[in-house]
Design a protein around this motif. Sequence first.
Motif, PDB file in Angstrom:
ATOM      1  N   VAL A 103       0.875  -1.263   0.028  1.00 28.75           N
ATOM      2  CA  VAL A 103       0.223  -0.193   0.031  1.00 28.75           C
ATOM      3  C   VAL A 103       0.819   1.208  -0.119  1.00 28.75           C
ATOM      4  O   VAL A 103       0.528   2.255  -0.818  1.00 28.75           O
ATOM      5  N   ALA A 104       1.845   1.324   0.762  1.00 27.32           N
ATOM      6  CA  ALA A 104       2.951   2.416   0.746  1.00 27.32           C
ATOM      7  C   ALA A 104       3.391   2.881  -0.486  1.00 27.32           C
ATOM      8  O   ALA A 104       3.546   3.932  -0.872  1.00 27.32           O
ATOM      9  N   GLY A 105       3.887   1.612  -1.266  1.00 32.41           N
ATOM     10  CA  GLY A 105       4.414   1.826  -2.635  1.00 32.41           C
ATOM     11  C   GLY A 105       3.341   2.549  -3.589  1.00 32.41           C
ATOM     12  O   GLY A 105       3.656   3.276  -4.345  1.00 32.41           O
ATOM     13  N   ARG A 106       2.077   1.910  -3.442  1.00 32.90           N
ATOM     14  CA  ARG A 106       1.229   2.590  -4.217  1.00 32.90           C
ATOM     15  C   ARG A 106       0.764   4.143  -3.895  1.00 32.90           C
ATOM     16  O   ARG A 106       0.579   5.021  -4.732  1.00 32.90           O
ATOM     17  N   ILE A 107       0.924   4.426  -2.603  1.00 33.20           N
ATOM     18  CA  ILE A 107       0.906   5.840  -2.229  1.00 33.20           C
ATOM     19  C   ILE A 107       1.774   6.594  -2.742  1.00 33.20           C
ATOM     20  O   ILE A 107       1.781   7.762  -3.419  1.00 33.20           O
ATOM     21  N   VAL A 108       2.930   6.083  -2.672  1.00 32.02           N
ATOM     22  CA  VAL A 108       4.194   6.860  -3.135  1.00 32.02           C
ATOM     23  C   VAL A 108       4.110   7.256  -4.614  1.00 32.02           C
ATOM     24  O   VAL A 108       4.444   8.125  -5.221  1.00 32.02           O
ATOM     25  N   ARG A 109       3.797   6.042  -5.424  1.00 39.60           N
ATOM     26  CA  ARG A 109       3.662   6.418  -6.808  1.00 39.60           C
ATOM     27  C   ARG A 109       2.465   7.619  -7.135  1.00 39.60           C
ATOM     28  O   ARG A 109       2.519   7.862  -8.458  1.00 39.60           O
ATOM     29  N   ALA A 110       1.518   7.744  -6.372  1.00 39.72           N
ATOM     30  CA  ALA A 110       0.232   8.480  -6.426  1.00 39.72           C
ATOM     31  C   ALA A 110       0.793   9.943  -6.396  1.00 39.72           C
ATOM     32  O   ALA A 110      -0.029  10.877  -6.852  1.00 39.72           O
ATOM     33  N   VAL A 111       1.852  10.290  -5.838  1.00 41.19           N
ATOM     34  CA  VAL A 111       2.165  11.660  -5.478  1.00 41.19           C
ATOM     35  C   VAL A 111       3.315  11.974  -5.751  1.00 41.19           C
ATOM     36  O   VAL A 111       4.315  11.146  -5.860  1.00 41.19           O
ATOM     37  N   SER A 112       3.806  13.017  -5.833  1.00 44.96           N
ATOM     38  CA  SER A 112       5.242  13.800  -6.043  1.00 44.96           C
ATOM     39  C   SER A 112       5.856  14.280  -4.743  1.00 44.96           C
ATOM     40  O   SER A 112       6.854  14.698  -4.640  1.00 44.96           O
ATOM     41  N   VAL A 113       5.071  14.561  -3.617  1.00 43.96           N
ATOM     42  CA  VAL A 113       5.626  14.902  -2.244  1.00 43.96           C
ATOM     43  C   VAL A 113       6.294  13.868  -1.638  1.00 43.96           C
ATOM     44  O   VAL A 113       5.988  12.616  -1.773  1.00 43.96           O
ATOM     45  N   PRO A 114       7.250  14.230  -0.718  1.00 48.34           N
ATOM     46  CA  PRO A 114       7.508  13.007   0.294  1.00 48.34           C
ATOM     47  C   PRO A 114       6.495  12.308   1.061  1.00 48.34           C
ATOM     48  O   PRO A 114       5.462  12.755   1.520  1.00 48.34           O
ATOM     49  N   VAL A 115       6.701  11.035   1.303  1.00 48.92           N
ATOM     50  CA  VAL A 115       5.849  10.237   1.948  1.00 48.92           C
ATOM     51  C   VAL A 115       6.538   9.514   3.077  1.00 48.92           C
ATOM     52  O   VAL A 115       7.829   8.903   2.974  1.00 48.92           O
ATOM     53  N   THR A 116       5.973   9.720   4.306  1.00 50.33           N
ATOM     54  CA  THR A 116       6.514   9.134   5.440  1.00 50.33           C
ATOM     55  C   THR A 116       5.504   7.906   5.772  1.00 50.33           C
ATOM     56  O   THR A 116       4.198   8.087   5.858  1.00 50.33           O
ATOM     57  N   VAL A 117       5.883   6.691   6.121  1.00 53.64           N
ATOM     58  CA  VAL A 117       4.934   5.628   6.399  1.00 53.64           C
ATOM     59  C   VAL A 117       4.981   5.026   7.862  1.00 53.64           C
ATOM     60  O   VAL A 117       5.918   5.254   8.618  1.00 53.64           O
TER      61      VAL A 117
END
Length: 250
Positions: free
Chosen positions: A69-83
């Motif tokens: 799920v985290a990977g799909r979230i990262v691919r959906a946005v261009s801003v930094p993602v923290t899990v």
Amino acid sequence: MTELKDLAGRLRELHTGDLLVLPNVWDAASARTVADVGFAAIATASAAVSATLGYPDGEGAPWQEMFAVAGRIVRAVSVPVTVDAEAGYGMRPRELVDRLLETGAVGANLEDTDHRSGGLAEAGAHAEWLAGVRAAAGEAGVPIVLNARIDAFLPGRGVAEEDRLAETVRRGRLYREAGADCLYPIGVRRKADLAALVTELPGPVNGNTGDELDLAAFRELGVARVSYGPRFHFAAMAGLKSAVEELKRG
């Protein structure tokens, strides 16, 4: 790796300016919505992600599904993602860092609840593990932003109410020394307690809103970051329930 390093640097810088507000997400669609509104970073909520997968919170979901799920979230946005990586799923530091970087995430919440015993992890051992995560991130070439969650204020963790403040400070100092970028004393509800923690804890502090704590109070106290956990997921599910109940009545 260069792109991930840049994103990690951007996320770290967001902890030093105005209050970093993180309305936590649970899938690609919710992440895209938050990013489109203009928030500078995305954070996941383990309780919300695990619920959408059909598992209880507290490492009830397989880490493979959580990180997918985290990977799909990262691919959906261009801003930094923290899990929200819960307590690290029993992984050794380098394995955890490698799995996080494979998703494209550049930050992680890591809590000190021991989900096997139900209480808190021994503080020194947890600090040593956090230091290993910090070192592994350095070896990988991406300075992952570590948000060390301190769970002493949560019920059922074996800390008497009158000892919670002191225990949170003790643990927070150990975790900061181990390399945590931000300290997250979850469950704090009183403004006076949070004010004391901002004063006593070294480094940025993550807070949660409540009856005495709104965004204005956080800015007044000098809190660096605020997150909402599964709150928006619960609100979305409540909205769905209301809508389908109305449909059923109709």
